[in-house]
Scaffold this motif. Structure first.
Motif, PDB file in Angstrom:
ATOM      1  N   ALA A  87       2.680   8.554 -16.534  1.00 47.08           N
ATOM      2  CA  ALA A  87       2.165   7.417 -17.159  1.00 47.08           C
ATOM      3  C   ALA A  87       2.568   6.228 -16.249  1.00 47.08           C
ATOM      4  O   ALA A  87       1.908   5.307 -15.732  1.00 47.08           O
ATOM      5  N   ALA A  88       4.147   6.167 -16.052  1.00 50.90           N
ATOM      6  CA  ALA A  88       4.798   5.246 -15.155  1.00 50.90           C
ATOM      7  C   ALA A  88       4.335   5.346 -13.383  1.00 50.90           C
ATOM      8  O   ALA A  88       3.758   4.310 -13.220  1.00 50.90           O
ATOM      9  N   ALA A  89       3.821   6.483 -13.191  1.00 53.28           N
ATOM     10  CA  ALA A  89       3.305   6.615 -11.877  1.00 53.28           C
ATOM     11  C   ALA A  89       1.921   6.002 -11.745  1.00 53.28           C
ATOM     12  O   ALA A  89       1.660   5.549 -10.811  1.00 53.28           O
ATOM     13  N   ASP A  90       1.100   6.140 -12.689  1.00 53.30           N
ATOM     14  CA  ASP A  90      -0.061   5.756 -12.536  1.00 53.30           C
ATOM     15  C   ASP A  90      -0.065   4.002 -12.662  1.00 53.30           C
ATOM     16  O   ASP A  90      -0.744   3.604 -11.971  1.00 53.30           O
ATOM     17  N   MET A  91       1.018   3.536 -13.542  1.00 50.78           N
ATOM     18  CA  MET A  91       0.948   2.303 -13.515  1.00 50.78           C
ATOM     19  C   MET A  91       1.381   1.575 -12.289  1.00 50.78           C
ATOM     20  O   MET A  91       0.859   0.617 -11.610  1.00 50.78           O
ATOM     21  N   ILE A  92       2.396   2.461 -11.576  1.00 49.41           N
ATOM     22  CA  ILE A  92       2.983   1.797 -10.111  1.00 49.41           C
ATOM     23  C   ILE A  92       1.599   1.926  -9.186  1.00 49.41           C
ATOM     24  O   ILE A  92       1.642   1.217  -8.397  1.00 49.41           O
ATOM     25  N   ASP A  93       0.842   3.198  -9.223  1.00 53.55           N
ATOM     26  CA  ASP A  93      -0.213   3.252  -8.540  1.00 53.55           C
ATOM     27  C   ASP A  93      -1.248   2.205  -8.527  1.00 53.55           C
ATOM     28  O   ASP A  93      -1.618   1.515  -7.501  1.00 53.55           O
ATOM     29  N   SER A  94      -1.369   1.885 -10.034  1.00 53.96           N
ATOM     30  CA  SER A  94      -2.479   0.447  -9.999  1.00 53.96           C
ATOM     31  C   SER A  94      -1.914  -0.804  -9.580  1.00 53.96           C
ATOM     32  O   SER A  94      -2.548  -1.353  -8.797  1.00 53.96           O
ATOM     33  N   LEU A  95      -0.428  -0.906  -9.426  1.00 56.25           N
ATOM     34  CA  LEU A  95       0.233  -2.083  -9.046  1.00 56.25           C
ATOM     35  C   LEU A  95       0.150  -2.308  -7.703  1.00 56.25           C
ATOM     36  O   LEU A  95      -0.362  -3.174  -6.894  1.00 56.25           O
ATOM     37  N   PHE A  96       0.123  -0.866  -7.082  1.00 57.27           N
ATOM     38  CA  PHE A  96       0.252  -0.865  -5.567  1.00 57.27           C
ATOM     39  C   PHE A  96      -1.104  -1.307  -4.950  1.00 57.27           C
ATOM     40  O   PHE A  96      -1.442  -1.784  -3.914  1.00 57.27           O
ATOM     41  N   SER A  97      -2.244  -0.609  -5.805  1.00 56.60           N
ATOM     42  CA  SER A  97      -3.557  -0.891  -5.187  1.00 56.60           C
ATOM     43  C   SER A  97      -4.079  -2.280  -5.414  1.00 56.60           C
ATOM     44  O   SER A  97      -4.641  -2.777  -4.399  1.00 56.60           O
ATOM     45  N   TYR A  98      -3.390  -2.867  -6.320  1.00 58.48           N
ATOM     46  CA  TYR A  98      -3.472  -4.461  -6.721  1.00 58.48           C
ATOM     47  C   TYR A  98      -2.917  -5.281  -5.293  1.00 58.48           C
ATOM     48  O   TYR A  98      -3.481  -6.213  -4.901  1.00 58.48           O
ATOM     49  N   ALA A  99      -1.552  -4.657  -5.017  1.00 60.52           N
ATOM     50  CA  ALA A  99      -1.035  -5.370  -3.908  1.00 60.52           C
ATOM     51  C   ALA A  99      -1.651  -5.155  -2.639  1.00 60.52           C
ATOM     52  O   ALA A  99      -1.624  -6.103  -1.842  1.00 60.52           O
ATOM     53  N   LYS A 100      -2.513  -4.193  -2.423  1.00 55.55           N
ATOM     54  CA  LYS A 100      -3.149  -3.791  -1.240  1.00 55.55           C
ATOM     55  C   LYS A 100      -4.089  -4.730  -0.839  1.00 55.55           C
ATOM     56  O   LYS A 100      -4.470  -5.190   0.010  1.00 55.55           O
ATOM     57  N   THR A 101      -4.867  -5.177  -2.091  1.00 52.23           N
ATOM     58  CA  THR A 101      -5.853  -6.108  -2.072  1.00 52.23           C
ATOM     59  C   THR A 101      -5.214  -7.427  -1.432  1.00 52.23           C
ATOM     60  O   THR A 101      -6.415  -8.250  -1.007  1.00 52.23           O
ATOM     61  N   GLU A 102      -4.094  -7.685  -1.704  1.00 52.89           N
ATOM     62  CA  GLU A 102      -3.416  -9.225  -1.121  1.00 52.89           C
ATOM     63  C   GLU A 102      -3.240  -9.326   0.221  1.00 52.89           C
ATOM     64  O   GLU A 102      -3.080 -10.200   0.748  1.00 52.89           O
ATOM     65  N   HIS A 103      -3.111  -7.883   0.878  1.00 50.37           N
ATOM     66  CA  HIS A 103      -2.748  -7.933   2.096  1.00 50.37           C
ATOM     67  C   HIS A 103      -3.865  -8.475   3.099  1.00 50.37           C
ATOM     68  O   HIS A 103      -5.074  -8.211   2.765  1.00 50.37           O
ATOM     69  N   PRO A 104      -3.372  -9.169   4.213  1.00 47.83           N
ATOM     70  CA  PRO A 104      -4.414  -9.778   5.155  1.00 47.83           C
ATOM     71  C   PRO A 104      -5.465  -8.820   5.962  1.00 47.83           C
ATOM     72  O   PRO A 104      -6.698  -9.262   6.065  1.00 47.83           O
ATOM     73  N   ASP A 105      -5.122  -7.678   6.146  1.00 50.84           N
ATOM     74  CA  ASP A 105      -5.908  -6.490   6.616  1.00 50.84           C
ATOM     75  C   ASP A 105      -6.592  -5.814   5.852  1.00 50.84           C
ATOM     76  O   ASP A 105      -7.557  -5.094   6.241  1.00 50.84           O
ATOM     77  N   TYR A 106      -6.638  -6.312   4.517  1.00 48.03           N
ATOM     78  CA  TYR A 106      -7.495  -5.367   3.425  1.00 48.03           C
ATOM     79  C   TYR A 106      -9.070  -5.769   3.733  1.00 48.03           C
ATOM     80  O   TYR A 106      -9.254  -7.116   3.614  1.00 48.03           O
ATOM     81  N   ARG A 107      -9.772  -4.943   3.734  1.00 43.64           N
ATOM     82  CA  ARG A 107     -11.225  -5.066   3.745  1.00 43.64           C
ATOM     83  C   ARG A 107     -11.907  -3.939   2.885  1.00 43.64           C
ATOM     84  O   ARG A 107     -11.500  -2.792   2.833  1.00 43.64           O
ATOM     85  N   PRO A 108     -12.733  -4.331   1.978  1.00 41.41           N
ATOM     86  CA  PRO A 108     -13.141  -3.679   0.835  1.00 41.41           C
ATOM     87  C   PRO A 108     -14.113  -2.826   1.477  1.00 41.41           C
ATOM     88  O   PRO A 108     -14.901  -3.251   2.506  1.00 41.41           O
ATOM     89  N   GLN A 109     -14.409  -1.747   1.080  1.00 43.10           N
ATOM     90  CA  GLN A 109     -15.387  -0.543   1.471  1.00 43.10           C
ATOM     91  C   GLN A 109     -16.374  -0.445   0.665  1.00 43.10           C
ATOM     92  O   GLN A 109     -16.067  -0.231  -0.609  1.00 43.10           O
ATOM     93  N   LEU A 110     -17.557  -0.617   1.118  1.00 44.84           N
ATOM     94  CA  LEU A 110     -18.928  -0.325   0.356  1.00 44.84           C
ATOM     95  C   LEU A 110     -18.931   1.256   0.140  1.00 44.84           C
ATOM     96  O   LEU A 110     -18.796   2.012   1.240  1.00 44.84           O
ATOM     97  N   VAL A 111     -19.141   1.641  -1.142  1.00 39.98           N
ATOM     98  CA  VAL A 111     -19.337   3.151  -1.179  1.00 39.98           C
ATOM     99  C   VAL A 111     -20.499   3.533  -2.069  1.00 39.98           C
ATOM    100  O   VAL A 111     -20.700   2.893  -3.110  1.00 39.98           O
ATOM    101  N   LEU A 112     -21.449   4.394  -1.507  1.00 42.81           N
ATOM    102  CA  LEU A 112     -22.520   4.572  -2.273  1.00 42.81           C
ATOM    103  C   LEU A 112     -22.253   5.828  -3.244  1.00 42.81           C
ATOM    104  O   LEU A 112     -21.456   6.920  -2.751  1.00 42.81           O
TER     105      LEU A 112
END
Length: 183
Positions: free
Chosen positions: A123-148
């Motif tokens: 459960a803690a690892a899942d929360m940390i993964d979520s936080l990491f995903s959130y932090a990645k979206t803040e990075h200047p090089d982050y580009r959302p990917q369209l997924v069909l």
């Protein structure tokens, strides 16, 4: 100087202040807020001589500054919430591990406690993964990917995932989902 040069200067200062990261620590957010308020106050004081054609641009810029400030506050709230939520599984892991180490757990309950430790660690690892995903979206090089993807299959999986909770609540889910998206 042209009549609108003070406005350009004020807007440039405001943009620079927005781009400078707040200082580390709890005072960073309040420091940023006070700097924005100071720039906003100075900029609003200059507005008296603002040409009417620049007024909408200035107003939009001030609204944008307010929205950026609100987003920063929301980001801080999310980080505080995640930090608080991580305390629970980590405390449980520490407590159960300590009980196992001290030998206060009967041998027949050892596996049960180890499973609880494992589940809380996941459960803690899942929360940390979520936080990491959130932090990645803040990075200047982050580009959302369209997924069909197949919305029908995603819906089917969501219904299956929440079925135990729905059954426990003695409710029923009725879903008329096509076999595939082309249907």
């Amino acid at each position: 100087m042209a009549p609108c040069d003070p406005i350009v200067l004020a807007l440039t200062v405001a943009a620079v202040l927005l781009l400078i990261p707040p200082s580390v620590g709890r005072s960073g957010l309040s420091t940023r807020r006070s700097r924005l308020a100071e720039v906003g106050t100075r900029a609003r004081g200059i507005v008296t001589g603002l040409p009417s054609e620049l007024r909408p641009t200035f107003d939009n810029f001030m609204v944008l500054m307010d929205e950026l400030d609100a987003a920063q506050v929301e980001k801080q709230r999310v980080i505080a919430d995640v930090s608080h939520d991580l305390k629970t599984p980590i405390s449980v892991i520490g407590g159960y591990a300590q009980a196992l180490t001290d030998g206060t757990i009967p041998p027949e309950s050892r596996d049960k406690y180890l499973k609880i430790i494992h589940d809380r660690a996941m459960a803690a690892a899942d929360m940390i993964d979520s936080l990491f995903s959130y932090a990645k979206t803040e990075h200047p090089d982050y580009r959302p990917q369209l997924v069909l993807d197949d919305i029908c299959e995603l819906t089917r999986k969501a219904v299956i995932a929440c079925s135990p909770a729905v059954e426990q609540a003695e409710c029923v889910i009725e879903a008329d989902i096509a076999r595939n998206a082309a249907s």
